[in-house]
Write an enzyme that holds these catalytic residues in place. Structure first.
Site, short mmCIF file in Angstrom:
data_model
loop_
_atom_site.label_atom_id
_atom_site.label_comp_id
_atom_site.label_asym_id
_atom_site.label_seq_id
_atom_site.Cartn_x
_atom_site.Cartn_y
_atom_site.Cartn_z
N GLU A 210 19.81 -15.42 57.35
CA GLU A 210 20.37 -16.60 56.68
C GLU A 210 21.18 -17.46 57.66
OE1 GLU A 210 22.22 -15.53 52.92
OE2 GLU A 210 20.26 -14.97 52.10
N GLU A 334 14.28 -11.00 51.17
CA GLU A 334 15.29 -10.75 50.13
C GLU A 334 14.84 -11.41 48.86
OE1 GLU A 334 19.44 -11.44 51.05
OE2 GLU A 334 19.16 -10.77 53.12
O1 AHR Z 1 21.50 -9.06 49.43
C1 AHR Z 1 22.81 -9.51 49.40
C2 AHR Z 1 23.07 -10.70 50.32
O2 AHR Z 1 22.37 -11.80 49.84
C3 AHR Z 1 22.61 -10.57 51.74
O3 AHR Z 1 23.54 -9.92 52.54
C4 AHR Z 1 22.45 -11.97 52.16
O4 AHR Z 1 21.48 -12.12 53.17
C5 AHR Z 1 22.08 -12.70 50.89
O5 AHR Z 1 22.81 -13.85 50.72
#
Ligand code: AHR
Length: 531
Positions: A210, A334
């Site tokens: 991110e 994710e």
């Molecule tokens: O999965 C939880 C968090 O969500 C992660 O650390 C991050 O990459 C995302 O914003």
């Protein structure tokens, strides 16, 4: 609010009701709660598509809450049975999922993680504060050797995310050398000193997480340059198996990010990531409860999760312009549901329950990923244990499998299969002014060519739906199926009742004259095997 099934066509309904009435409820089938519109489909085994990469069923475990500590790592001296600190019960449960790939150490944690703090004798490792996740002390007792031991015990592939946000190219270069070099070189020697002679296999490496947010708040142009610099120093010590490099890609609808990456990074990356979380309300300040919800949030969650299809379609269209041969993959590293944390738990630990609603979310997303198999090379649900849409929850020595776990277990038959189109006509599931398809379906032919698997979902909470599937290009001799359902939308497993939601054999199948018929119970996931 009013809920209704919208008929596709009156004639279809009449014939399907007749079909439904002719079928007695099978064992393991929830009793029908009302009459239903019907779905029809043609399974096109005669029109095979691309292979569904087995990494689509990948996982993600971050140093966050009780994800690593307690969830996986209890330490060698724990009374909880373990091998070199990794708990047996969790490992055995994960092994049943054929986990193809595991992403670590983050998430946001990755861009604050300094890998050298997590090697050498544990009692000498420095501690740090996990600033993102609860401000707790991270004592670094789970580091590189412990993660790679987990990977080997589990029989999975490592996907390590390096620190671009607060690290240096040298730090990342040295980590890759420490992990994968067989040479007589400073980092490989350090690894040997720490007890590991042979290099490990690290097939996948992420260059930051991110970068548009917790990974450095960068502009895409700036990150593209950073990527190019860091990437230069990631060496392929095993030239026969170059490291697959994954760039920090877009957050959900940020298409401009993908445009810039494709233009400025291009083939220097093997894949770009994409993150998308499903919130029942869409409001990060009041996301909604994991277990206390009505049909409004059941519907909004399923409807919002289906936007994954639009996201992949639009990001993939941008990628297609620069990369029509589809050499650069999309890694949705994710995804999953994100609710308000369980009452009474530490807000920074992101601990939430998982209900039948989450099972539907998982299955619907897999169907979307299958449809985009030509571009989607990997996905990693957030997260494996005790965090967000977890497979497994633990309470000290206790462990349970969530409904999401069971979808992964039922769907593992799709891993590495060949996508087979399913032309589906589904009735709508309407709620208020909105509607989504009530039924979703996806099929694959197994890699050994011996079976075809058809997964089906019924998103409605109270309507059974008969479905007739015409089989084109396949003439199976037998059909069997498993069913995941529950009487309530909020049904979930607890430590006191860990088997409330689990799959059962589904015996209401009829296979005759090239046609498969069954009735999908309300809020259900069914996987049919045709041989
Ligand atoms: O999965 C939880 C968090 O969500 C992660 O650390 C991050 O990459 C995302 O914003």
């Amino acid at each position: 609010m009013k809920r209704l099934i919208m008929p596709v066509a009156a004639a279809l309904i009449l014939s399907s009701i007749a079909l439904a009435r002719s079928q007695a409820p099978a064992s393991g089938q929830a009793a029908p709660t009302s009459g239903a519109a019907a779905a029809t489909a043609t399974l096109r085994a005669d029109r095979p598509g691309p292979v569904v990469n087995r990494n689509v069923y990948g996982h993600f475990a971050e140093h966050l809450g009780r994800g690593i500590y307690e969830g996986i790592w209890v330490g060698p001296s724990s009374p909880i049975p373990n091998t070199r600190g990794i708990r047996h019960d969790v490992l055995a449960a994960l092994k049943q999922l054929n986990v193809p790939v595991l992403r670590w150490p983050g998430g946001c944690f990755a861009d604050e993680y300094h890998w050298k703090d997590g090697i050498g004798p544990r009692e000498k490792r420095p501690s740090m504060i996990n600033t993102h996740w609860g401000g707790v002390v991270e004592d670094n007792s789970f580091g590189t050797h412990e993660f790679m031991d987990l990977v080997e015990q589990l029989g999975t592939d490592a996907y390590i995310t390096g620190n671009v946000g607060s690290g240096t190219p040298q730090e990342m270069m040295e980590w890759v050398e420490y992990l994968t070099s067989d040479a007589v070189s400073p980092m490989a020697n350090l690894r040997r000193q720490n007890g590991r002679e042979q290099p490990w296999r690290v097939p996948y490496f992420g260059l930051g997480n991110e970068p548009w947010g917790c990974g450095g708040n960068m502009r895409p142009e700036y990150y593209a340059d950073e990527y190019r610099k860091y990437n230069t120093f990631i060496k392929n010590y095993d030239r026969a198996k170059p490291i697959y490099r994954i760039a920090g890609g877009a957050n959900d609808f940020n298409y401009a990010w993908t445009e810039v990456l494709m233009e400025r990074v291009g083939r220097r990356m093997n894949a770009a990531s994409l993150h998308y979380y499903t919130l029942p309300t869409g409001n990060w300040n009041r996301k909604g409860s994991a277990t206390q919800f009505g049909e409004d949030q059941w519907f909004s969650t399923l409807s919002r999760t289906l936007r994954m299809d639009e996201l992949i379609t639009k990001h993939a269209a941008i990628m297609d312009k620069a990369d029509p041969e589809k050499r650069i993959g999309l890694a949705i590293d994710e995804w999953g549901t994100w609710y308000d944390v369980e009452p009474g738990t530490q807000p920074g630990f992101l601990y939430q329950q998982s209900t039948m609603r989450d099972a539907l979310v998982a299955a619907l997303n897999f169907h979307i990923f299958h449809r985009h198999a030509s571009r989607v090379v990997m996905t990693n649900i957030a997260q494996t244990i005790n965090v967000l849409q977890a497979m497994i929850l633990t309470d000290k020595e206790k462990m349970l499998r969530t409904p999401t776990y069971w979808v992964y277990e039922m769907f593992k038959v799709h891993q590495g299969g060949t996508f087979l189109p399913v032309d589906l006509q589904s009735p709508d599931y309407a709620f208020g002014a909105e509607r989504i398809p009530a039924v979703s379906a996806s099929a694959t032919r197994s890699a050994d060519g011996k079976a075809v698997h058809l997964s089906l979902t019924n998103a409605t909470p109270g309507q059974t739906i008969p479905i007739t599937v015409t089989l084109a290009g396949i003439a199976p001799a037998s059909a069997s199926a498993r069913l995941l359902t529950a009487p309530a939308m909020q049904a979930h497993n607890t430590f006191a009742a860990p088997d409330t939601v689990k799959p059962v054999p589904f015996e209401g199948l009829r296979l005759a004259a090239g046609t498969l018929t069954l009735t999908l119970p309300a809020k259900s996931v069914v996987v049919v095997e045709l041989r």
